[in-house]
Motif scaffolding. Structure first.
Motif, short mmCIF file in Angstrom:
data_model
loop_
_atom_site.label_atom_id
_atom_site.label_comp_id
_atom_site.label_asym_id
_atom_site.label_seq_id
_atom_site.Cartn_x
_atom_site.Cartn_y
_atom_site.Cartn_z
N PRO A 401 0.48 -1.12 0.90
CA PRO A 401 -0.33 -0.27 -0.11
C PRO A 401 1.25 1.26 -0.08
CG PRO A 401 -0.20 -1.27 2.05
CD PRO A 401 0.66 -2.04 1.62
N LEU A 402 0.25 2.38 -1.22
CA LEU A 402 1.59 3.47 -0.99
C LEU A 402 0.84 4.73 0.56
CD1 LEU A 402 0.13 4.70 -4.68
CD2 LEU A 402 2.40 3.25 -3.90
N TYR A 403 0.00 4.08 0.99
CA TYR A 403 -0.04 5.46 2.43
C TYR A 403 1.00 4.58 3.48
CZ TYR A 403 -2.87 0.75 3.62
OH TYR A 403 -3.22 -0.06 3.91
N ASN A 404 1.41 3.63 3.45
CA ASN A 404 2.52 3.44 4.01
C ASN A 404 4.11 3.67 3.57
OD1 ASN A 404 1.38 1.36 5.61
ND2 ASN A 404 1.57 -0.43 5.02
N LEU A 405 3.90 4.41 2.17
CA LEU A 405 5.30 4.59 1.67
C LEU A 405 6.49 5.59 2.92
CD1 LEU A 405 5.59 3.50 -2.22
CD2 LEU A 405 6.41 2.19 0.34
N THR A 406 5.68 7.03 2.82
CA THR A 406 6.44 7.63 3.63
C THR A 406 7.02 7.47 5.00
OG1 THR A 406 4.54 9.85 2.41
CG2 THR A 406 6.03 10.42 4.34
N ALA A 407 5.92 6.52 5.46
CA ALA A 407 6.99 6.06 7.05
C ALA A 407 8.34 5.11 6.25
CB ALA A 407 5.72 5.50 7.65
N LEU A 408 7.59 4.23 5.42
CA LEU A 408 8.84 2.73 5.23
C LEU A 408 9.73 4.34 4.59
CD1 LEU A 408 9.11 0.78 5.08
CD2 LEU A 408 8.02 0.49 2.72
N THR A 409 9.89 5.07 3.51
CA THR A 409 10.95 6.10 3.27
C THR A 409 11.64 6.78 4.41
OG1 THR A 409 9.41 6.11 1.02
CG2 THR A 409 11.55 7.93 1.70
N LEU A 410 10.96 7.44 5.50
CA LEU A 410 11.63 8.11 5.92
C LEU A 410 12.37 7.37 6.80
CD1 LEU A 410 8.53 10.11 7.28
CD2 LEU A 410 10.62 11.07 5.98
N MET A 459 5.25 15.65 6.61
CA MET A 459 5.85 15.37 6.01
C MET A 459 4.30 14.15 5.52
SD MET A 459 8.53 14.52 4.12
CE MET A 459 8.63 13.05 3.67
N TYR A 460 2.82 13.85 6.16
CA TYR A 460 2.28 12.93 6.20
C TYR A 460 1.33 13.88 5.11
CZ TYR A 460 5.21 10.13 8.92
OH TYR A 460 6.34 8.86 9.02
N GLU A 461 0.78 14.13 4.27
CA GLU A 461 0.03 14.63 3.77
C GLU A 461 -1.74 14.38 3.81
OE1 GLU A 461 2.61 16.72 0.41
OE2 GLU A 461 1.99 14.91 -0.32
N THR A 462 -2.24 13.26 3.78
CA THR A 462 -3.56 12.55 4.35
C THR A 462 -3.75 12.40 5.31
OG1 THR A 462 -3.16 10.73 2.42
CG2 THR A 462 -3.84 12.56 1.36
N PRO A 463 -4.62 12.06 5.89
CA PRO A 463 -4.98 11.24 6.95
C PRO A 463 -4.86 9.76 7.36
CG PRO A 463 -6.85 12.37 6.57
CD PRO A 463 -5.76 12.64 6.05
N ASP A 465 -2.42 9.15 4.91
CA ASP A 465 -0.80 8.80 5.25
C ASP A 465 -0.30 8.50 6.57
OD1 ASP A 465 -0.35 9.27 2.16
OD2 ASP A 465 0.67 10.75 2.61
N ASP A 466 -0.78 9.45 7.88
CA ASP A 466 -0.69 9.69 8.67
C ASP A 466 -1.10 7.90 9.47
OD1 ASP A 466 0.22 11.26 10.90
OD2 ASP A 466 -1.71 11.29 12.10
N PHE A 467 -2.18 7.50 9.14
CA PHE A 467 -2.84 5.83 9.50
C PHE A 467 -1.29 5.18 8.96
CE2 PHE A 467 -5.11 2.64 9.34
CZ PHE A 467 -6.05 1.88 10.94
N GLY A 468 -0.91 5.03 7.84
CA GLY A 468 -0.05 4.38 7.57
C GLY A 468 1.47 5.02 8.51
N ARG A 469 1.31 5.95 8.50
CA ARG A 469 2.52 5.63 10.03
C ARG A 469 1.91 5.56 11.56
NH1 ARG A 469 3.39 8.27 14.57
NH2 ARG A 469 1.47 9.28 14.99
N GLU A 470 1.12 5.50 11.38
CA GLU A 470 0.95 4.99 12.91
C GLU A 470 0.24 3.48 13.17
OE1 GLU A 470 -2.12 8.26 14.32
OE2 GLU A 470 -3.34 6.65 12.96
N THR A 471 -0.11 2.99 11.52
CA THR A 471 0.14 1.33 11.17
C THR A 471 1.48 0.57 11.77
OG1 THR A 471 -0.84 -0.57 10.45
CG2 THR A 471 -0.07 0.63 9.18
N PHE A 472 2.39 1.49 11.03
CA PHE A 472 3.97 0.81 11.51
C PHE A 472 4.09 1.73 13.06
CE2 PHE A 472 6.26 1.01 7.26
CZ PHE A 472 5.81 0.51 6.52
N GLU A 473 3.65 2.04 13.69
CA GLU A 473 4.12 2.58 14.86
C GLU A 473 3.72 1.16 15.63
OE1 GLU A 473 4.67 5.60 18.51
OE2 GLU A 473 3.25 6.12 16.43
#
Length: 586
Positions: A401-410, A459-463, A465-473
């Motif tokens: 999923p692309l919504y995880n990619l911002t967090a994964l890239t960081l 860095m998280y442009e949409t909710p 994307d932020d949910f992707g970060r939270e799912t990674f956390e």
């Protein structure tokens, strides 16, 4: 897996390059070395020289690279190493900490903790299981990045000639492990034999030949032709039969005999072994029960954050329904590998524009973005960052999923592992072993911290994307619960899969691969969240102590410039930095 072997794995995706110039040391007078400093330096200089020869490494600028053979892995080799390192540890213990300069105290702590883990693993005979669901000894043969010059090609050719001996010693070790019930869990081996298959095929399509398809122009054409011919001879006549023999062994002997249990506690003296693995990867003296409790607390906190983010999207269904929506809506998935890599590259470039707000000094060394090699992609993680390359998995795009990619890239690229590796390479001058020592709690803690840091940087442009970060956390917090649950509390594989699936938006393939990784690599997954919690705790302390004088840039500079260290050392050094900043005149 020992720190040394983990460093080899991380180095596998680092391409060769010119040595970078070391950054200047921090301002201030440098006192003359004490007698204790000189004693310690003599010990670690000798150990480093011995280690380079022992593990068949050569020095190229500031970095170690593979030599002209593989290190010996027979029991006698490991016994020799243990005897040597036991003496080094005893010699270092005899050097009084109170008589060492601050930097030499760090050197002593780093080498002591890394060698302690090496000696412990030899005692456990972990070399009798030289693989897990994520990393395999046969993967050490192929260079996963280009070779730079003729000398590197010649060394590679000699390593190809050494493959049969290297594989035979590993097979003998694995047979010894089988006899005492010390194997990788069978479930963690499912499909791993397929990673051997491409290397059993003769001809130029064998992955071992890849680096010969495009060679540096600086190598004369006649020499290139001769090396290609020699490579074809060695690959077809030497390496391919060795891989074929290994594949037969894996399929007919090892995989059928591998244990059906999954817990470290089920191994010989398993409870003590698991605590030792926890110490190796976290560098903390925490027991499974304490870590499990930390994980449950973090899962509850992050769960509340995720539900608040869902509300921001306007979604009206339940949490499981939202996860199903994310897993099934095509808007969240790339249609081509190039689209996924482009999304990651865009995130990395956006972060580049914010680095001036994160650090005062930036490294010269640059990384690239590449797909995970096809030969390992089906069972590889979503991404992994190294000094010269940040890899993203483009296999089975419906699981990426692309919504995880911002967090994964960081985490993996910038300002995470690729950036971190460049900072370590160009850090203030320090002993060579410090540049190549890796502690998972420090390194993975920083990677996870950078995902959170993205919230401070926009860095998280949409909710989503932020949910992707939270799912990674949540993924990393759930690891604390799952790893300890599996290895000390009797959890089943399905219980672990269900727990991770119910708390994160990870794809099913990733969830199963991750759980199998935790099963076959006890303790490693604990490092991420525990390291991140420690870094955020120290940042919170700095903000509280310094108030409006707090500047995250020197905080980050100081944290990364010390290089990879055990978490207690990191805590001690950052507390000293906070005290020094607080004492400075306004």
């Amino acid at each position: 897996m020992t720190p040394r072997l983990l460093a080899l794995v991380l180095a596998a995706i680092a391409a060769p390059g010119t040595a970078a110039m070391a950054a200047p040391a921090a301002a201030g007078s440098v006192s003359a070395p004490t007698a204790a400093d000189q004693r310690l330096q003599a010990i670690y200089d000798a150990e480093w020289t011995w280690r380079k020869a022992e593990f068949a490494q050569v020095t190229d600028g500031l970095r170690s690279k593979p030599g002209d053979r593989f290190a010996g892995v027979a029991p006698a080799d490991w016994a020799r190493r243990k005897a040597y390192w036991d003496k080094v540890l005893a010699d270092m213990a005899a050097v009084p900490d109170a008589e060492l300069s601050p930097e030499q105290r760090i050197n002593k702590a780093v080498l002591t903790e890394s060698l302690r883990a090496e000696v412990a693993n030899i005692g456990w005979r972990t070399y009798e299981a030289p693989l897990n669901s994520d990393t395999f000894f046969w993967g050490e043969v192929k260079p996963y990045s280009g070779l730079e010059n003729a000398a590197e090609y010649r060394r590679y050719l000699k390593r190809l000639a050494d493959v049969p001996r290297f594989f035979d010693e590993n097979i003998a070790n694995m047979r010894a492990g089988m006899k005492r019930g010390y194997t990788v869990p069978r479930i963690g081996l499912t499909g791993r034999d397929t990673t051997i298959v491409p290397f059993t095929r003769a001809g130029p399509d064998n992955p071992l030949f890849d680096v010969f398809k495009t060679m540096p122009d600086a190598i004369p054409a006649a020499d290139q032709a001769a090396m290609r011919a020699e490579a074809a001879r060695l690959i077809d006549g030497v390496a391919v039969p060795a891989y074929a023999k290994l594949l037969t062994f894996m399929r007919t002997e090892y995989m059928p005999a591998a244990r059906t249990t999954i817990a470290a506690a089920d191994l010989p003296d398993g409870a003590a072994f698991y605590r030792d693995q926890i110490r190796e990867y976290t560098t903390l003296d925490l027991g499974p029960e304490a870590i499990h409790a930390i994980g449950l607390k973090e899962v509850a906190r992050i769960d509340a954050d995720m539900k608040a983010t869902i509300a921001q999207t306007g979604f009206k269904g339940s949490f499981p329904e939202f996860l199903q929506f994310l897993r099934s809506d095509p808007r969240f998935y790339a249609k081509t590998p190039a689209e996924l890599l482009g999304f990651a590259a865009y995130a990395a470039k956006r972060m580049d524009g914010k680095l001036k707000d994160v650090f005062t000094v930036l490294p010269r060394y640059r990384f690239t973005i590449r797909p995970v090699p096809d030969a390992i992609a089906p069972i590889y993680t979503s991404g992994r960052g190294g000094l010269a390359a940040c890899l993203f998995n483009t296999y089975d795009l419906k699981s990426r999923p692309l919504y995880n990619l911002t967090a994964l890239t960081l985490h993996e690229c910038v300002p995470g592992h690729s950036h971190q590796a460049a900072m370590a390479l160009e850090a203030p001058d320090r002993p060579a072993f410090r540049r190549e020592t890796y502690f998972s709690g420090y390194g993975e803690g920083w990677g996870l911290y950078t995902e959170w840091l993205g919230t401070k940087l926009g860095m998280y442009e949409t909710p989503y994307d932020d949910f992707g970060r939270e799912t990674f956390e949540m993924w990393r917090a759930a690891r604390l619960v799952i790893d300890t649950g599996i290895h000390s509390m009797g959890w089943s594989r399905q219980q672990a899969i269900d727990y991770l699936a119910s708390h994160t938006a990870l794809a099913r393939l990733d969830i199963e691969n991750e759980v199998d990784r935790y099963i076959s690599w006890p303790g490693q997954a604990l490092a991420y969240k525990l390291g991140e919690l420690k870094i955020r705790e120290l940042r919170g302390l700095a903000e509280a102590e310094l108030g409006d004088r707090f500047d995250q840039r020197p905080f980050h500079d100081t944290l990364l410039n010390m290089g990879s260290v055990p978490l207690p050392v990191m805590e001690r050094e950052m507390q000293a930095w906070i005290a020094a900043e607080k004492a400075r005149p306004r």
